[in-house]
Design a protein around this motif. Sequence first.
Motif, PDB file in Angstrom:
ATOM      1  N   LEU A   1      -1.189  -1.737  -9.941  1.00  0.00           N
ATOM      2  CA  LEU A   1      -1.214  -3.183 -10.190  1.00  0.00           C
ATOM      3  C   LEU A   1      -0.899  -3.968  -8.923  1.00  0.00           C
ATOM      4  N   ILE A   2       0.114  -3.502  -8.190  1.00  0.00           N
ATOM      5  CA  ILE A   2       0.526  -4.189  -6.957  1.00  0.00           C
ATOM      6  C   ILE A   2      -0.632  -4.245  -5.956  1.00  0.00           C
ATOM      7  N   LEU A   3      -1.337  -3.135  -5.797  1.00  0.00           N
ATOM      8  CA  LEU A   3      -2.451  -3.097  -4.846  1.00  0.00           C
ATOM      9  C   LEU A   3      -3.637  -3.924  -5.336  1.00  0.00           C
ATOM     10  N   PHE A   4      -3.925  -3.791  -6.640  1.00  0.00           N
ATOM     11  CA  PHE A   4      -5.072  -4.502  -7.213  1.00  0.00           C
ATOM     12  C   PHE A   4      -4.931  -6.010  -7.022  1.00  0.00           C
ATOM     13  N   ARG A   5      -3.699  -6.499  -7.128  1.00  0.00           N
ATOM     14  CA  ARG A   5      -3.429  -7.928  -7.005  1.00  0.00           C
ATOM     15  C   ARG A   5      -3.770  -8.448  -5.611  1.00  0.00           C
ATOM     16  N   SER A   6      -3.763  -7.562  -4.633  1.00  0.00           N
ATOM     17  CA  SER A   6      -3.969  -8.020  -3.269  1.00  0.00           C
ATOM     18  C   SER A   6      -5.009  -7.153  -2.556  1.00  0.00           C
ATOM     19  N   HIS A   7      -6.259  -7.247  -3.020  1.00  0.00           N
ATOM     20  CA  HIS A   7      -7.431  -6.655  -2.359  1.00  0.00           C
ATOM     21  C   HIS A   7      -7.494  -5.128  -2.368  1.00  0.00           C
ATOM     22  N   GLY A   8      -6.520  -4.453  -2.977  1.00  0.00           N
ATOM     23  CA  GLY A   8      -6.476  -2.991  -2.886  1.00  0.00           C
ATOM     24  C   GLY A   8      -5.919  -2.530  -1.545  1.00  0.00           C
ATOM     25  N   ILE A   9      -5.193  -3.464  -0.900  1.00  0.00           N
ATOM     26  CA  ILE A   9      -4.680  -3.197   0.448  1.00  0.00           C
ATOM     27  C   ILE A   9      -3.220  -2.750   0.415  1.00  0.00           C
ATOM     28  N   THR A  10      -2.925  -1.716   1.189  1.00  0.00           N
ATOM     29  CA  THR A  10      -1.523  -1.292   1.346  1.00  0.00           C
ATOM     30  C   THR A  10      -1.140  -1.231   2.825  1.00  0.00           C
ATOM     31  N   ARG A  11       0.159  -1.488   3.062  1.00  0.00           N
ATOM     32  CA  ARG A  11       0.729  -1.319   4.396  1.00  0.00           C
ATOM     33  C   ARG A  11       1.767  -0.197   4.390  1.00  0.00           C
ATOM     34  N   ASP A  12       1.975   0.371   3.198  1.00  0.00           N
ATOM     35  CA  ASP A  12       3.022   1.382   3.036  1.00  0.00           C
ATOM     36  C   ASP A  12       2.649   2.672   3.762  1.00  0.00           C
TER      37      ASP A  12
ATOM     38  N   ASN B   1       3.773   5.577   3.800  1.00  0.00           N
ATOM     39  CA  ASN B   1       3.732   6.816   3.020  1.00  0.00           C
ATOM     40  C   ASN B   1       2.468   6.935   2.164  1.00  0.00           C
ATOM     41  N   LYS B   2       1.735   5.826   2.033  1.00  0.00           N
ATOM     42  CA  LYS B   2       0.575   5.840   1.124  1.00  0.00           C
ATOM     43  C   LYS B   2      -0.751   5.819   1.879  1.00  0.00           C
ATOM     44  N   LEU B   3      -0.672   5.740   3.212  1.00  0.00           N
ATOM     45  CA  LEU B   3      -1.912   5.606   3.979  1.00  0.00           C
ATOM     46  C   LEU B   3      -2.765   6.870   3.903  1.00  0.00           C
ATOM     47  N   VAL B   4      -4.072   6.680   3.885  1.00  0.00           N
ATOM     48  CA  VAL B   4      -5.016   7.799   3.919  1.00  0.00           C
ATOM     49  C   VAL B   4      -5.155   8.273   5.367  1.00  0.00           C
TER      50      VAL B   4
ATOM     51  N   PHE C   1      -0.984  -2.098  11.197  1.00  0.00           N
ATOM     52  CA  PHE C   1      -1.966  -1.327  10.437  1.00  0.00           C
ATOM     53  C   PHE C   1      -1.881  -1.547   8.931  1.00  0.00           C
ATOM     54  N   TYR C   2      -3.041  -1.614   8.300  1.00  0.00           N
ATOM     55  CA  TYR C   2      -3.119  -1.628   6.834  1.00  0.00           C
ATOM     56  C   TYR C   2      -4.438  -1.021   6.418  1.00  0.00           C
TER      57      TYR C   2
END
Length: 385
Positions: A204-215, A217-220, A228-229
């Motif tokens: 939900l957190i990612l979906f709310r903001s473009h599917g973008i993460t800066r975390d 530990n979660k980066l591909v 970086f994001y």
Amino acid sequence: MNKLIPYGRQWIDDEDIKAVVDVLKSDYLTTGPKVSEFEERLAEYTGAKYAVAFSNGTSALHGACFAAGISEGDEVITTPITFAASANCALYVGALPVFADICSDTYNIDPSDIADKITSRTKAIIPVDFTGQPCDLDRIMEIAKKYNLIVIEDAAHSIGATYKGRNIGSIADMTTFSFHPVKTITTGEGGAVTTNSRKLYEKLILFRSHGITRDENKLVNVQEGPWFYEQQFLGYNYRLTDIQAALGISQLKKLDKFVRLRRGLARQYNEAFKNEEGLILPYQNAEGNSAWHIYAVQLNTEKIRIGRKEFFMELQEQGIRANVHYIPVYYHPYYKMLGYKKGICPNAEALYERILTLPLFAKLEQGEIEYVIENTRAIINKNKN
Ligand SMILES: *Cc1c(COP(=O)(O)O)cnc(C)c1O
């Protein structure tokens, strides 16, 4: 009485105004500390582990459908007696809304009709706590468990309600709220999803903001630097602002008071109308657990000569703005175009012919409710069969 009495209205006080102005003078206007604080308060209030604020109740429903993994070809069962958004959210993710009929006493979705409408494609159920009266959540959760379905409870009407002693917001897999001005508490536009699942929360957190993460530990990919994001799927900009969240925090403090006042006003209507054969009064159970978002009566057409439209117009002439909740969702031309036909849900269709929403909101004054009661009675008496 020379002013119009609407069917619903917000209540904003000086404390709310100060909370908003304070944010305007601060560093963050959009998603910042106030959004996080609002989410914490909402989780606390509902008893859910997590809350994610959204730009409105509709985007919250969209987010919940995405997080549930609903996609192309899936079916989602919901009620036709709701605002179109409860079904539109299934269409947003490529799924097909399937309408189950309502119970003719509670006006909420009928669990046995849900069971009848389940197919191998069914993925989720979206029950709606219509008028603020919680659905038969035990039976719905039981059906969902049996068929491995996700339950997204549309609680746009029922914030502040309880179900068997638990607050609404912690029972279904996800619960969605709306903070539109006619709802029990408001942020102008706004919404939220609550859940106990960490996995759903993160989606939900990612979906709310473009599917973008800066975390990190979660980066591909490997993080290339502090800037970086990554966009990991197709999300949207469905963020709430800090300005709105500050209003939400302030309103949430008054939620219990608002619900208490609504319950008192509903009691007053019930008492005043209890001997009126022209009206069928709203459902009420021993738990008294409704949040009373709206007060919806049915016109007993065997006892009065006029139809709902005439009744509505007569109230309007007296300055009382009633409303009708709801036109069955599949009556809309868009749904007709998709192939839905009249006759799917007979109880819902019969209800629509006779239902009428009278004014009910926390700030409805004694003089105003008495005026509504007096005029409603006068119209019934004038038109008795
Ligand atoms: C208000 C409402 C919504 C939509 O909420 P918005 O904040 O207006 O997008 C969805 N479902 C129901 C039952 C509602 O009453």
